[in-house]
Motif scaffolding. Structure first.
Motif, PDB file in Angstrom:
ATOM      1  N   UNK A   1       0.708  -1.110   0.007  1.00  0.00           N
ATOM      2  CA  UNK A   1       0.113  -0.059  -0.129  1.00  0.00           C
ATOM      3  C   UNK A   1       1.000   1.407   0.025  1.00  0.00           C
ATOM      4  N   UNK A   2       0.549   2.188  -0.783  1.00  0.00           N
ATOM      5  CA  UNK A   2       1.293   3.394  -0.980  1.00  0.00           C
ATOM      6  C   UNK A   2       0.781   4.496  -0.090  1.00  0.00           C
ATOM      7  N   UNK A   3       1.455   5.631   0.018  1.00  0.00           N
ATOM      8  CA  UNK A   3       0.825   6.800   0.569  1.00  0.00           C
ATOM      9  C   UNK A   3      -0.291   7.737  -0.061  1.00  0.00           C
ATOM     10  N   UNK A   4      -0.169   7.213  -1.378  1.00  0.00           N
ATOM     11  CA  UNK A   4      -1.067   8.358  -2.416  1.00  0.00           C
ATOM     12  C   UNK A   4      -2.327   7.150  -2.927  1.00  0.00           C
ATOM     13  N   UNK A   5      -3.479   7.644  -3.346  1.00  0.00           N
ATOM     14  CA  UNK A   5      -4.379   7.174  -3.957  1.00  0.00           C
ATOM     15  C   UNK A   5      -3.828   6.476  -5.218  1.00  0.00           C
ATOM     16  N   UNK A   6      -4.645   5.309  -5.501  1.00  0.00           N
ATOM     17  CA  UNK A   6      -4.285   4.589  -6.769  1.00  0.00           C
ATOM     18  C   UNK A   6      -4.237   5.647  -7.948  1.00  0.00           C
ATOM     19  N   UNK A   7      -5.298   6.262  -8.163  1.00  0.00           N
ATOM     20  CA  UNK A   7      -5.262   7.311  -9.050  1.00  0.00           C
ATOM     21  C   UNK A   7      -3.911   8.210  -8.955  1.00  0.00           C
ATOM     22  N   UNK A   8      -3.453   8.689  -8.077  1.00  0.00           N
ATOM     23  CA  UNK A   8      -2.288   9.417  -8.018  1.00  0.00           C
ATOM     24  C   UNK A   8      -1.059   8.487  -8.345  1.00  0.00           C
ATOM     25  N   UNK A   9      -1.036   7.216  -8.138  1.00  0.00           N
ATOM     26  CA  UNK A   9       0.032   6.438  -8.211  1.00  0.00           C
ATOM     27  C   UNK A   9       0.193   6.301  -9.797  1.00  0.00           C
ATOM     28  N   UNK A  10      -0.967   5.954 -10.570  1.00  0.00           N
ATOM     29  CA  UNK A  10      -1.091   5.940 -12.090  1.00  0.00           C
ATOM     30  C   UNK A  10      -0.498   7.397 -12.476  1.00  0.00           C
ATOM     31  N   UNK A  11      -1.150   8.581 -11.958  1.00  0.00           N
ATOM     32  CA  UNK A  11      -0.732   9.671 -12.570  1.00  0.00           C
ATOM     33  C   UNK A  11       0.895  10.012 -12.548  1.00  0.00           C
ATOM     34  N   UNK A  12       1.254   9.779 -11.434  1.00  0.00           N
ATOM     35  CA  UNK A  12       2.996   9.972 -11.415  1.00  0.00           C
ATOM     36  C   UNK A  12       3.585   8.963 -12.082  1.00  0.00           C
ATOM     37  N   UNK A  13       3.348   7.864 -12.270  1.00  0.00           N
ATOM     38  CA  UNK A  13       3.932   6.869 -13.107  1.00  0.00           C
ATOM     39  C   UNK A  13       3.779   7.185 -14.210  1.00  0.00           C
ATOM     40  N   UNK A  14       2.735   7.504 -14.963  1.00  0.00           N
ATOM     41  CA  UNK A  14       2.160   7.867 -16.301  1.00  0.00           C
ATOM     42  C   UNK A  14       3.009   9.252 -16.638  1.00  0.00           C
ATOM     43  N   UNK A  15       3.204  10.193 -15.688  1.00  0.00           N
ATOM     44  CA  UNK A  15       3.917  11.600 -16.131  1.00  0.00           C
ATOM     45  C   UNK A  15       5.411  11.157 -16.015  1.00  0.00           C
ATOM     46  N   UNK A  16       5.852  10.261 -15.237  1.00  0.00           N
ATOM     47  CA  UNK A  16       7.526  10.108 -15.487  1.00  0.00           C
ATOM     48  C   UNK A  16       7.605   9.157 -16.725  1.00  0.00           C
ATOM     49  N   UNK A  17       6.651   8.269 -17.076  1.00  0.00           N
ATOM     50  CA  UNK A  17       7.038   7.402 -18.276  1.00  0.00           C
ATOM     51  C   UNK A  17       6.798   8.419 -19.501  1.00  0.00           C
ATOM     52  N   UNK A  18       5.845   9.370 -19.782  1.00  0.00           N
ATOM     53  CA  UNK A  18       5.636  10.333 -20.716  1.00  0.00           C
ATOM     54  C   UNK A  18       6.908  11.031 -20.690  1.00  0.00           C
TER      55      UNK A  18
END
Length: 152
Positions: A1-18
């Motif tokens: 379990x992370x400290x951010x919401x699942x939505x936020x986790x996907x957002x951060x990973x997507x931004x890094x990937x992009x």
């Protein structure tokens, strides 16, 4: 379990990937992003649409379209992504979720959590979106879990 919401986790990973995939000026499509960060495509599309509306990422529609980050977006702190998706509560709310928690009326975790919260905010404000491009290219850091080894 992370400290951010699942939505936020996907957002951060997507931004890094992009950021990593478009450093050369290209664009990347939603399917490629979803596969490479282990995100459901439909859910990710909504996240990226919101980040685009907020100016954190850029998008172009059409056959040669896709998502990318311009120089201004690459220089933004990671905290901008967190606040855009989860809001700023992580930087100011009570660790136990109490509405009345304050220095004058502290919860049992208030003082220790305040320190952790401030350190987290300082870290996220000092990390830029583009900071990990080289490490991603070298495979030093990853954006998705490795598949478990198959038993034969």
């Amino acid at each position: 379990m992370g400290i951010f919401s699942k939505t936020c986790e996907y957002a951060v990973r997507a931004v890094f990937f992009i950021a990593q995939r478009t450093a050369d000026g290209s664009r990347v499509g939603i399917k490629e992003i979803a596969v490479n960060i282990d995100s459901p495509e439909h859910f990710l599309a909504k996240i990226l649409q919101d980040l685009s509306r907020r100016g954190i990422i850029q998008s172009v529609k059409g056959p040669n379209g896709g998502f990318y980050l311009d120089a201004q977006s690459l220089a933004r702190p990671l905290s901008d992504v967190i606040e855009a998706v989860d809001g700023g509560g992580i930087f100011r709310d009570c660790g136990l979720g109490l509405k009345e928690c304050s220095s004058k009326n502290p919860c049992p975790l208030h003082h220790d959590f305040l320190d952790v919260r401030n350190r987290l905010q300082n870290m996220l404000e000092s990390i830029t979106i583009s900071q990990f491009n080289e490490d991603l290219n070298l495979g030093i850091v990853v954006l998705k879990n490795k598949s478990p080894a198959r038993k034969t």
